[in-house]
Design an enzyme around this catalytic site. Structure first.
Site, short mmCIF file in Angstrom:
data_model
loop_
_atom_site.label_atom_id
_atom_site.label_comp_id
_atom_site.label_asym_id
_atom_site.label_seq_id
_atom_site.Cartn_x
_atom_site.Cartn_y
_atom_site.Cartn_z
N GLU A 1 2.27 3.67 10.26
CA GLU A 1 3.51 4.06 11.15
C GLU A 1 2.95 3.81 12.71
OE1 GLU A 1 5.93 7.07 10.10
OE2 GLU A 1 6.52 6.42 8.35
N GLU B 1 6.12 3.78 1.64
CA GLU B 1 6.39 5.16 1.51
C GLU B 1 8.00 4.85 1.48
OE1 GLU B 1 5.54 7.67 4.89
OE2 GLU B 1 3.55 6.83 5.05
O1 AHR Z 1 5.87 11.07 4.36
C1 AHR Z 1 6.04 11.94 5.20
C2 AHR Z 1 5.68 11.26 6.64
O2 AHR Z 1 6.76 10.32 6.72
C3 AHR Z 1 4.42 10.36 6.74
O3 AHR Z 1 3.43 11.13 7.12
C4 AHR Z 1 4.86 9.38 7.82
O4 AHR Z 1 4.13 8.01 7.57
C5 AHR Z 1 6.23 9.23 7.55
O5 AHR Z 1 6.94 9.15 8.86
#
Ligand code: AHR
Length: 519
Positions: free
Chosen positions: A203, A324
């Site tokens: 991110e 994710e």
């Molecule tokens: O999964 C929780 C968080 O969500 C992670 O650390 C991040 O990559 C995303 O914003």
């Protein structure tokens, strides 16, 4: 007139009976229908779509996997045995670590050597707690060994250096004599681990440095260059990708990063309402419908990212890595807001089932994905409380779907009714089919809270005569497991499917996930 009135129904009944007898209906109106072309499969569904993500966040690592060697909870070198056993039963294909946002402030050298000498740090993203670095590279790779799973290590681009990442790869993968390989040996590990998958930051448009895509692309080229291949280990590097519908991020990275330098480009997509997440259980039907609708929305998002990727990479060399995904609700009352601990209900099982069905369908480009996060965080498969552990409905979906791993995707045509709420609609059914060793696996989700699906499945290109299945359902939409009642939602045998003339007829009950094995 009177006669006619009496006569007409009799004639109609006679004609209808004859028609039924001569031409048994293969598809009645009001019936849902699936057509599977069992001989036309070409695409393999990578098992890596069924991957996981575990961050130094809340109670995922500490008080999750990691209890330490001196714990009363049965463990192997500090790692909980019950968690390992449960995840092995799903054939967990990979595990992404150490973050997430944590990755871009993690300095791996703090997490090696004698635990008592490791420096501490503040986990600024997640609750501001002090991290003692007792779980580091050796512990993570031991966990992956115990799980028999492929590690994915995410390097620090946001606050680390090119040298730091380069040395981490050398430490983990170099077999010869070198400063990093010697340091590894000094800390008790002779053989390199040979880790193939490396994320280059996370991110980086947000918690990983608030960069522009142009700036990140240049950094990626730099960091990726010095993350070297050693011996036979050919690295598969994953570029930190877009947030949900940030299509410009994908466009710029595909334009600026040479494709031979990136095995995959990531994407993060959470099923949530950021303005009003709502509780994980005890939700209204309005919230239920809204989350199912948001879950289906991932299809549109992925399609648009893939369209951009297709333009720059028509041969499909670069994988889309959804590293994710999952639901994100309000934390459980009374828990640390920074720990993202949430319950998990039947609704989560549907989000998992629909999403995995869709990843299967897109497996020509989606070749890896990681649900967030395996233990005690967000859409977890496992929750723990002291020595107690429970398996969530999401866990059961991953276990029921494991037959899709590395199977051949079968083309499937689905016609189903809609689940309607307050004038809005979503498809009531989601489905996906694959084949391995002549056994067809069909996963079906019925999200309608009330309506059973009267389903006819037409198999083409393969003679089928036997079916077995399992169902995951519950009395209410927020049915969930607790530490006192851990088996409220668990798979049961599904016996209501029949095959005749290569057609399978069944009722898929309202609010359920059904997996059928057909041969
Ligand atoms: O999964 C929780 C968080 O969500 C992670 O650390 C991040 O990559 C995303 O914003």
């Amino acid at each position: 007139m009177k006669n006619n009135q009496t006569c007409l129904p009799i004639v109609s009944f006679f004609l209808a009976t004859c028609t039924l007898f001569l031409f048994p209906p293969s598809f009645a109106s009001g019936q849902d229908r699936i057509v599977i072309n069992a001989d036309l499969g070409q695409q393999q569904i990578s098992r890596h779509i069924y991957g996981h993500f575990s961050e130094h966040l809340g109670r995922c690592i500490y008080d999750g996997y990691w209890v330490g060697e001196d714990s009363d909870i049965p463990n192997t070198r500090g790692i909980r045995n019950d968690i390992v056993e449960a995840l092995r039963a799903t054939n967990i294909p990979n595990l992404r670590w150490p973050g997430g946002c944590f990755a871009d402030e993690y300095h791996w050298m703090d997490g090696i050597g004698p635990r008592s000498e490791r420096p501490t740090m503040i986990n600024t993203h997640w609750g501001g707690v002090t991290e003692d670095n007792s779980f580091g590279t050796h512990e993570f790779l031991d966990l992956c060994g115990q799980l028999n799973t492929e590690p994915i290590i995410v390097g620090n681009v946001g606050s680390g250096t090119v040298k730091e990442l380069s040395q981490w790869v050398e430490y983990v993968n170099f077999d010869g004599v070198s400063p990093m390989a010697d340091l590894r040996r000094k800390h008790g590990r002779d053989e390199p681990w040979g880790v193939v998958y490396w994320g280059i930051g996370n991110e980086n448009w947000g918690c990983g440095g608030h960069m522009t895509p142009e700036h990140y692309s240049d950094l990626y080229r730099n960091y990726a260059t010095y993350a070297r291949n050693y011996g036979n280990t050919r690295l598969r590097k994953i570029a930190g990708g877009a947030n949900a519908s940030d299509y410009n991020w994908t466009e710029v990275l595909m334009q600026r990063i040479p494709h031979w330098m990136m095995w995959g480009l990531s994407l993060h997509h959470y099923t949530t309402d950021w303005g009003d997440k709502g509780p994980a259980t005890g939700f209204s039907e309005f919230k239920y419908f809204d989350y199912i609708r948001r879950c289906y929305h991932i299809e549109q998002v992925i399609r648009r990212h893939m369209t951009i990727m297709d333009r720059y990479d028509p041969a499909g060399r670069v994988a889309l890595v959804v590293d994710e995904w999952g639901t994100w609700y309000d934390v459980e009352p009374g828990t640390n807001p920074g720990f993202l601990y949430q319950q998990n209900s039947l609704r989560d099982a549907f989000v998992a089932g629909i999403t995995l069905n869709y990843f299967n369908e897109m497996s020509h480009r989606v070749r890896m994905a990681n649900i967030a996060q395996t233990v005690n965080v967000l859409q977890a498969l496992i929750l723990t409380e002291g020595e107690k552990m429970l398996l969530t409905p999401t866990y059961h979906v991953f276990e029921m779907y494991k037959g899709h791993h590395d199977a051949t995707l079968l083309p499937l045509h689905l016609e189903s009714g809609q689940y309607e709420y307050d004038g809005n609609q979503v498809p009531a059914l989601s489905a996906s089919a694959s084949k391995k060793d002549d056994v067809i696996l069909l996963s079906i989700v019925n999200v309608d809270p009330e309506k059973d699906s009267d389903l006819l499945i037409d198999f083409r290109g393969q003679d089928v005569s036997r079916v077995s299945g399992r169902i995951l359902t519950g009395d209410v939409l927020d049915a969930h497991n607790t530490f006192d009642q851990p088996d409220v939602v668990k798979p049961a045998e599904f016996i209501s499917a029949r095959i005749r003339n290569n057609e399978l007829r069944t009722i898929i009950p309202a609010k359920s996930v059904v997996v059928l094995e057909v041969e």
